[in-house]
Write a protein that holds these residues in place. Structure first.
Motif, PDB file in Angstrom:
ATOM      1  N   THR A   3     -51.022  -1.479  31.922  1.00  0.00           N
ATOM      2  CA  THR A   3     -50.803  -2.476  32.963  1.00  0.00           C
ATOM      3  C   THR A   3     -49.814  -3.542  32.503  1.00  0.00           C
ATOM      4  N   ALA A   4     -49.998  -3.984  31.259  1.00  0.00           N
ATOM      5  CA  ALA A   4     -49.220  -5.137  30.791  1.00  0.00           C
ATOM      6  C   ALA A   4     -47.852  -4.754  30.247  1.00  0.00           C
ATOM      7  N   PHE A   5     -47.681  -3.498  29.877  1.00  0.00           N
ATOM      8  CA  PHE A   5     -46.445  -3.091  29.201  1.00  0.00           C
ATOM      9  C   PHE A   5     -45.164  -3.438  29.980  1.00  0.00           C
ATOM     10  N   PRO A   6     -45.053  -3.061  31.260  1.00  0.00           N
ATOM     11  CA  PRO A   6     -43.828  -3.402  32.000  1.00  0.00           C
ATOM     12  C   PRO A   6     -43.584  -4.909  32.057  1.00  0.00           C
ATOM     13  N   LEU A   7     -44.671  -5.671  32.143  1.00  0.00           N
ATOM     14  CA  LEU A   7     -44.521  -7.125  32.215  1.00  0.00           C
ATOM     15  C   LEU A   7     -43.991  -7.675  30.898  1.00  0.00           C
ATOM     16  N   TRP A   8     -44.522  -7.135  29.789  1.00  0.00           N
ATOM     17  CA  TRP A   8     -44.077  -7.592  28.478  1.00  0.00           C
ATOM     18  C   TRP A   8     -42.598  -7.257  28.270  1.00  0.00           C
ATOM     19  N   ALA A  58     -38.510  -2.907  40.272  1.00  0.00           N
ATOM     20  CA  ALA A  58     -37.460  -3.300  39.328  1.00  0.00           C
ATOM     21  C   ALA A  58     -37.948  -3.186  37.887  1.00  0.00           C
ATOM     22  N   LEU A  59     -39.210  -3.580  37.629  1.00  0.00           N
ATOM     23  CA  LEU A  59     -39.737  -3.509  36.264  1.00  0.00           C
ATOM     24  C   LEU A  59     -39.740  -2.067  35.762  1.00  0.00           C
ATOM     25  N   TRP A  60     -40.191  -1.134  36.621  1.00  0.00           N
ATOM     26  CA  TRP A  60     -40.272   0.266  36.193  1.00  0.00           C
ATOM     27  C   TRP A  60     -38.895   0.902  36.141  1.00  0.00           C
TER      28      TRP A  60
END
Lengths: 290, 293
Positions: free
Chosen positions: A29-34, B123-125
């Motif tokens: 869950t947190a990986f893309p945010l990090w 966008a993040l992915w």
């Protein structure tokens, strides 16, 4: 008879696996945010030399400053400064949330506490809007907005989204649970309908209002199709639209540090609202789906 | 259900209802009526003459191979999003239900993506999956996988499915956890005393008792995949490469606003309306039976 041990029903060493699985879930869950956060603190050459570092760099101030004050590159032109787009998003989210709460609490009050001709017809009219999301009436809605001269205005961005069935249904359901004795007591004390609404019903509705506010703030802030249709002018752009314009979909060069800084700024307000108002958020989610 | 004690005023309720009814009429009923009306008209390309053609637009749309392909793609996309958003959510909920400490903290973190706009999630992915620089794409290339969502339709579909599902896991998790916590512990203890293994207890007791929640979430997730993922697709792939990530909503928007084919776009809008009505009816009929908890 020997008593059996029931390890799985008791906390103990057995909870190691659950914690492990949940930890993996949280990591995903947190990986893309990090990664987005790290990218927003790097320079573009640092991002381009794969693999990208996974620890923050020292460009945070420069990147966020540039995004907020100047805006990001969108093809050959610049988007408006991100602070302007954030302002648009804030106006939009707050107007929609507050407006929806006001008009739906009033109409729920009318439908529940009065008897008048066509009462149920009005209720059904409101209910049916659940089945007419913007997505299914794109072209004619734009024509209406154009005829009313509401393109590229805050009014056009917000007013059409203020009517919706969900909030009205929630208030209606809550008002049904108010005991008749309370209304009678108020009437005996000589409280007219507006006084009853203001002094009794409104204070009782505070938690419902808070729960709805969280849900509706997310709804307004995260709108995409509507501002894309109505806010065609750059100065009416919301931050979510502005961010997506910084990504070159043709595959040309994209300033990923700017995109990610803008993405972080776009996700921070709704995330903060959800985390700070978590109790009401969960209540709102559960109640609006009933 | 009706209240017994009400207020006698006759004019006031109309005034209270006026704002909502006015907005509903102008921005919902009028455009929806227009969409239905326009779906029966054929306009020549220059817009000089308009002709009533009945259901011909619908016939044309439903017989159009491009539309049928988009329909199938939308089902595939929705199935992918729903499965990927619900299965991990159920697994996580079962696990969190068993830990005593830290459940609230886990919940807080898992629910964060739900607050994020679909386009931002996309966008993040997209960034993680960028061919030359992405943190996930880079190791894929080291393993010899020729990864490029800009060129390969399947790769693009994978990115939009993952981004859309990621956003929804926390929501499903919350509802699964609530469902699990409402199952009486005595039932599970009785089964454990009878010697039922943990896996068996899950499939014979927990899963059946969760089925109302599961069904409800199924409807919600399909609705989400059909109607709320426009932002992901518009921001990440613009329906491309080719038409490989074009779903129904995106096509209705594209045909109406970019290609300006009003009759066919309206017919598509009406078909979408029918789908929403179907999903809403299922949701509400079912909710009446869900009252027991």
């Amino acid at each position: 008879m020997t008593s059996r041990v029931l390890p799985s029903l008791k906390p103990g060493p057995h909870t190691l696996i659950p914690h492990l699985v949940v930890a993996i879930g949280i990591a995903i869950t947190a990986f893309p945010l990090w990664v987005a956060f790290v990218a927003s603190t790097l320079s573009n050459p640092e991002i381009a030399q794969a693999p990208m570092p996974l620890l923050p760099g020292n460009q945070a101030v420069a990147n966020y400053g540039e995004a907020l004050v100047q805006g990001g590159r969108s093809g050959r032109i610049l988007t408006p400064p991100v602070w302007e787009m954030m302002l648009n998003s804030t106006v939009m989210a707050l107007t929609i949330a507050v407006g929806k709460i006001i008009i739906s609490i009033l109409s729920a009050y009318a439908v529940v506490f009065f008897r008048f001709p066509f009462r149920m017809a009005f209720f059904w009219m409101i209910f049916i809007t659940l089945m007419l999301p913007v997505e299914v009436r794109i072209v004619p809605t734009i024509q209406v907005i154009t005829n009313l001269n509401m393109m590229n205005s805050y009014a056009g961005l917000t007013i059409p989204l203020i009517a919706s069935a969900t909030a009205t249904l929630l208030f209606r359901q809550f008002f049904m649970t108010i005991p008749d004795e309370l209304v009678e007591a108020a009437q005996i004390d000589g409280a007219g309908p507006m006084k009853f609404f203001r002094d009794i019903l409104l204070p009782l509705s505070v938690t419902n209002i808070a729960a709805l506010f969280v849900i509706l703030f997310l709804y307004g802030w995260n709108q995409y199709l509507w501002p894309l249709l109505i806010g065609t002018d750059a100065r009416m752009q919301t931050i979510v639209i502005g961010m997506s314009k910084m990504i070159d979909s043709a595959g040309g060069p994209t300033d990923w540090n700017m995109v990610m800084a803008t993405a972080i700024l776009a996700l921070l307000p709704p995330v903060i609202v959800v985390v700070l108002m978590q109790r009401w958020f969960v209540k709102g989610l559960v109640e609006t789906e009933k | 259900m009706e209240r017994k004690v009400v207020y006698p005023q006759k004019l006031l309720p109309y005034l209270l209802l006026a704002p909502q009814i006015a907005i509903t009429l102008v921005f919902f009923f009028w455009p929806a009526g227009q969409a239905i009306w326009m779906s029966t008209l054929l306009q020549d390309p220059l817009g000089f003459s308009v002709q009533f053609v009945g259901l011909e637009n619908f016939e044309a749309v439903l017989k159009d191979p491009a539309y049928v392909a988009t329909l199938q793609r939308t089902f595939l996309f929705s199935f992918g999003v729903t499965a990927l958003a619900m299965i991990p959510a159920l697994l996580l909920a079962v696990m969190v239900d068993r830990v005593v400490r830290g459940a609230t903290a886990y919940r807080t973190i898992l629910v964060v993506p739900y607050a994020i706009a679909p386009a931002v999630a996309g966008a993040l992915w997209l960034f993680l999956f960028q061919p030359s620089i992405g943190t996930i794409a880079y190791p894929l290339r080291l393993f010899g996988i020729d990864w490029n969502p800009r060129i390969d339709g399947t790769d693009a579909m994978i990115v939009v499915v993952i981004a859309s599902a990621w956003k929804q896991i926390g929501y499903n998790f919350l509802f699964f956890l609530a469902g699990l916590q409402s199952i009486p512990k005595s039932l599970l203890e009785a089964a454990a005393i009878d010697g039922a293994s943990e896996v068996r207890r899950f499939w014979t007791i927990v899963f059946p008792l969760l089925s109302p929640t599961t069904f409800f979430l199924l409807v919600i997730n399909i609705t989400y995949a059909f109607f709320d993922t426009f932002g992901v697709i518009h921001a990440v792939t613009q329906g491309g490469p080719g038409k490989s990530t074009e779903v129904l909503i995106y096509k209705a928007w594209y045909d109406g606003l970019i290609a300006q084919d009003l009759g066919r776009s309206s017919a598509q809008a009406v078909i979408l309306m029918v789908i929403v009505i179907g999903l809403t009816v299922i949701q509400f009929r079912y909710v009446e039976r869900r009252v027991h908890y």
